[in-house]
Structure formats: structure tokens, C-alpha cells
Design an enzyme around this catalytic site. Sequence first.
Site, PDB file in Angstrom:
ATOM      1  N   ASN A   9       1.038  -1.111   0.031  1.00 19.66           N
ATOM      2  CA  ASN A   9       0.127  -0.036   0.092  1.00 19.66           C
ATOM      3  C   ASN A   9       1.038   1.257  -0.084  1.00 19.66           C
ATOM      4  O   ASN A   9       1.488   1.591   1.003  1.00 19.66           O
ATOM      5  CB  ASN A   9      -1.034  -0.005   1.161  1.00 19.66           C
ATOM      6  CG  ASN A   9      -1.423   1.088   1.515  1.00 19.66           C
ATOM      7  OD1 ASN A   9      -1.864   2.043   0.506  1.00 19.66           O
ATOM      8  ND2 ASN A   9      -2.239   1.323   2.657  1.00 19.66           N
ATOM      9  N   LYS A  11      -0.081   4.213  -0.279  1.00 23.57           N
ATOM     10  CA  LYS A  11      -0.411   5.235   0.353  1.00 23.57           C
ATOM     11  C   LYS A  11      -0.187   6.616  -0.424  1.00 23.57           C
ATOM     12  O   LYS A  11      -0.326   6.551  -1.716  1.00 23.57           O
ATOM     13  CB  LYS A  11      -0.024   5.555   1.895  1.00 23.57           C
ATOM     14  CG  LYS A  11      -0.284   4.394   2.697  1.00 23.57           C
ATOM     15  CD  LYS A  11       0.145   4.623   4.179  1.00 23.57           C
ATOM     16  CE  LYS A  11      -0.150   3.162   4.712  1.00 23.57           C
ATOM     17  NZ  LYS A  11       0.099   3.198   6.082  1.00 23.57           N
ATOM     18  N   HIS A  93      -9.473   1.078   5.228  1.00 23.01           N
ATOM     19  CA  HIS A  93      -8.216   1.259   5.848  1.00 23.01           C
ATOM     20  C   HIS A  93      -8.530   2.278   7.076  1.00 23.01           C
ATOM     21  O   HIS A  93      -9.272   3.092   6.957  1.00 23.01           O
ATOM     22  CB  HIS A  93      -7.185   1.892   4.837  1.00 23.01           C
ATOM     23  CG  HIS A  93      -5.803   1.919   5.479  1.00 23.01           C
ATOM     24  ND1 HIS A  93      -5.244   2.845   6.293  1.00 23.01           N
ATOM     25  CD2 HIS A  93      -4.670   0.817   5.161  1.00 23.01           C
ATOM     26  CE1 HIS A  93      -4.019   2.449   6.584  1.00 23.01           C
ATOM     27  NE2 HIS A  93      -3.619   1.034   5.974  1.00 23.01           N
ATOM     28  N   GLU A  95      -6.744   4.574   8.099  1.00 22.98           N
ATOM     29  CA  GLU A  95      -6.893   5.887   7.747  1.00 22.98           C
ATOM     30  C   GLU A  95      -7.885   6.815   7.197  1.00 22.98           C
ATOM     31  O   GLU A  95      -7.984   7.762   6.911  1.00 22.98           O
ATOM     32  CB  GLU A  95      -5.349   5.964   6.872  1.00 22.98           C
ATOM     33  CG  GLU A  95      -3.911   5.942   7.683  1.00 22.98           C
ATOM     34  CD  GLU A  95      -2.985   5.591   6.944  1.00 22.98           C
ATOM     35  OE1 GLU A  95      -2.905   5.549   5.645  1.00 22.98           O
ATOM     36  OE2 GLU A  95      -1.960   5.023   7.367  1.00 22.98           O
ATOM     37  N   GLU A 163      -5.223  -4.750  10.490  1.00 23.77           N
ATOM     38  CA  GLU A 163      -3.976  -3.784  10.698  1.00 23.77           C
ATOM     39  C   GLU A 163      -4.129  -3.072  12.218  1.00 23.77           C
ATOM     40  O   GLU A 163      -5.345  -2.159  12.314  1.00 23.77           O
ATOM     41  CB  GLU A 163      -3.888  -2.865   9.716  1.00 23.77           C
ATOM     42  CG  GLU A 163      -3.851  -3.266   8.285  1.00 23.77           C
ATOM     43  CD  GLU A 163      -3.306  -2.644   7.407  1.00 23.77           C
ATOM     44  OE1 GLU A 163      -2.166  -2.544   7.037  1.00 23.77           O
ATOM     45  OE2 GLU A 163      -3.762  -1.566   7.089  1.00 23.77           O
ATOM     46  N   GLY A 169       2.964   2.333  10.488  1.00 26.54           N
ATOM     47  CA  GLY A 169       3.986   3.291  10.525  1.00 26.54           C
ATOM     48  C   GLY A 169       4.628   3.577  11.851  1.00 26.54           C
ATOM     49  O   GLY A 169       5.417   4.790  11.917  1.00 26.54           O
ATOM     50  N   SER A 208       3.834  -2.160  10.194  1.00 24.76           N
ATOM     51  CA  SER A 208       5.328  -2.283  10.614  1.00 24.76           C
ATOM     52  C   SER A 208       5.796  -3.706   9.774  1.00 24.76           C
ATOM     53  O   SER A 208       6.691  -4.238  10.526  1.00 24.76           O
ATOM     54  CB  SER A 208       5.629  -1.937  11.957  1.00 24.76           C
ATOM     55  OG  SER A 208       4.965  -0.711  12.206  1.00 24.76           O
TER      56      SER A 208
HETATM   57  P1  13P Z   1       3.101   0.332   7.460  1.00 27.00           P
HETATM   58  O1  13P Z   1       3.711  -0.980   6.901  1.00 27.00           O
HETATM   59  O2  13P Z   1       4.029   1.636   7.183  1.00 27.00           O
HETATM   60  O3  13P Z   1       3.230   0.434   8.896  1.00 27.00           O
HETATM   61  O4  13P Z   1       1.763   0.536   6.923  1.00 27.00           O
HETATM   62  C1  13P Z   1       0.711  -0.496   7.236  1.00 27.00           C
HETATM   63  C2  13P Z   1      -0.549  -0.262   6.271  1.00 27.00           C
HETATM   64  O5  13P Z   1      -1.124   0.723   6.846  1.00 27.00           O
HETATM   65  C3  13P Z   1      -0.588  -0.761   5.053  1.00 27.00           C
HETATM   66  O6  13P Z   1      -2.023  -0.673   4.688  1.00 27.00           O
END
Ligand code: 13P
Length: 245
Positions: A9, A11, A93, A95, A163, A169, A208
Site C-alpha cells: 500500500n 498510500k 483502511h 486512515e 491492521e 507506521g 510495520s
Molecule cells: P506500515 O507498513 O507503514 O506500518 O503501514 C501499514 C499499512 O497501513 C498498510 O496498509
Amino acid sequence: MAAKLVVGNWKMNGLGAALDEARAVASGLGATSARVGLCPPATLVERMARALAGTPVLVGGQDCRAEVSGAFTGDVSAEMLADAGAALVILGHSERRAGYGETDALVAAKVEAALRAGLEPIVCVGETLAEREAGRALAVVTGQVRGSLPAALAGRAFSLAYEPVWAIGTGLTPTIAQIEEVHAAVRAELVSVLGPAGARAPILYGGSVKPSNAAEILSAAEVGGALVGGASLKAQDFLGILAGA
Ligand code: 13P
């Protein structure tokens, strides 16, 4: 054992030059048995799909609108993603749930849109740190599973992604026991909601994931793959994760 599904992803990262990383992923896959996907920002979906045509790497969107078309300035429909060459779409997601107030019901409507357009949805769930500390992780996650999955998913290809918000992150990851506990609860909920069809969908872990922890996480019980953020932006890191799949 079913092939793992490992999806990057990106983002809101990546200009045209980043397609070189996608090409490097495709050319470095080797003999991986995993299904592999990359979800770039909407501006790159069509270009990435062209760049990866003829390779096994699937391309996906990161969100879609539930409607087919209309006066929704700035939004992209599932049909538009499919038309641009996407095969996958990430939905719900954290976010989007946190930043745009997406509810389980809206996520379910988006999942129906993805199915209508022939996209394979990856539906995300996960608890916040406060919810985990309050002992509510399993209740929150299973509630999201129940609310975000329309009955239309039965018999269709899709996956779930667990997640934990506090692991995204941050460099923090749950213990393997914590991942296995949640994935077992997600599996039970999937079967309860969808019947036998719920027994087959892969449950990805995300948060992560990096080359150094991927093999251990991917070999945990009921972990059917990974959804990777930051470490999917560089081909070398993403291929390192795939080496553990
Ligand atoms: P990270 O791997 O950067 O922690 O992000 C995970 C994520 O949100 C994937 O959709």
C-alpha cells in the site's frame, strides 16, 4: 497450503519515477509462490498496470466511492479503477475510517461496489491502542468484520486485513500470540457471517511489516499474507518481505 497474498500500500506516495520500483519488484520476484499486489495512488494505477502488464504483479486502488459515477468531486469509482487496470482495491483502511469518518456500513457499500466492478476487495479492520488497552481489541475487530462485509461476498474472491492502528507506521508490532488471537477471532467471525465461504478468504496482517519480521509473521497461524505500507515503497525491502512468504 494456499498461496500467501502480499500487497504493498503506497498510500499518498509515488510520482511517475517510482514505477521503476514496481518494475524492479516484478523482475525480482523469482520463484515466489505468493500472490503479489501493489496499490499506488490513483494517479499511478493506469501507468503501473501498463508497466506491469504480462507480469504476475496485481495492481490495486487504495479506496473507491460506492457509486458508479456522478457529482462526487475528487472521488474515484470502482469501475474507474477497474477501467484503469486495477484488479484489487483496499477498503476501510484505518486512515480512511479515522480521517474521513468511514463507517462499517459505508465500507460494506464500497465492498459491494468493488464486487460490482470485478475488483477483489481487501477489507481492513483493526483496533486503536486505547481500545486494546481497554481489553476491547477482539470486540472491536470482530464488530468491524461483521459490519463491513456484505453478504454478496460469499463465493467471491476477497481478503481481510488485520491492521492494528497502533502498529501502522510506528515500528511496533503485536506479538505473534496477539496476531494469532485476533486472526482466529476474525476467522470465526468470517465463518459466522459468510458460512463456509468465510473459511477460505486469506486474513492478512498489516502494521510495520518489514524484511526482518515478515517470515515469522507470515508463518503464524491463520496469517494468509501481509499488507505492507512503508516497506513496500522500495523494491529491495518489498522483495525481502516476499522472501519470507
Ligand atoms: P506500515 O507498513 O507503514 O506500518 O503501514 C501499514 C499499512 O497501513 C498498510 O496498509
